[in-house]
Design a protein around this motif. Structure first.
Motif: not given
Length: 96
Positions: A39-54
């Motif tokens: 598991r990766i845990v990121a605390r104090g998250l300020t930005l998330l980019k999560c493309p699913r363009l394949l």
């Protein structure tokens, strides 16, 4: 033994969960052998980019992962074998 980011190559990304109020990202992986989890845990998250363009075709497997030091935090980069690149900026990022 705690896995390293190198161990995530060929791991399956099972889920990605954002706790918006808590500014926390959780990414769950299944590694080889199949009963091994990470598991990766990121605390104090300020930005998330999560493309699913394949762009390389469908895949749930990780090609590689890295954490880079930024001026005011850390950047997690997870390249999927689909060609998509997930990025998250946070104050603290840990692999458990």
């Amino acid at each position: 033994m705690t896995p390293s980011l190198k161990d995530l190559h060929d791991a399956a990304l099972l889920s990605l969960h954002v706790n918006w109020a808590g500014a926390e990202l959780r990414m769950d992986f299944e590694m080889w052998p199949p009963d091994k989890k990470a598991r990766i845990v990121a605390r104090g998250l300020t930005l998330l980019k999560c493309p699913r363009l394949l762009p390389w075709g469908p895949s749930i497997f990780v090609n590689g992962a890295s954490i880079e030091q930024l001026e005011n935090g850390l950047l997690l980069v997870v390249e999927m074998q689909s060609g998509d690149v997930i990025e998250a900026s946070a104050r603290d990022i840990n692999l458990e």
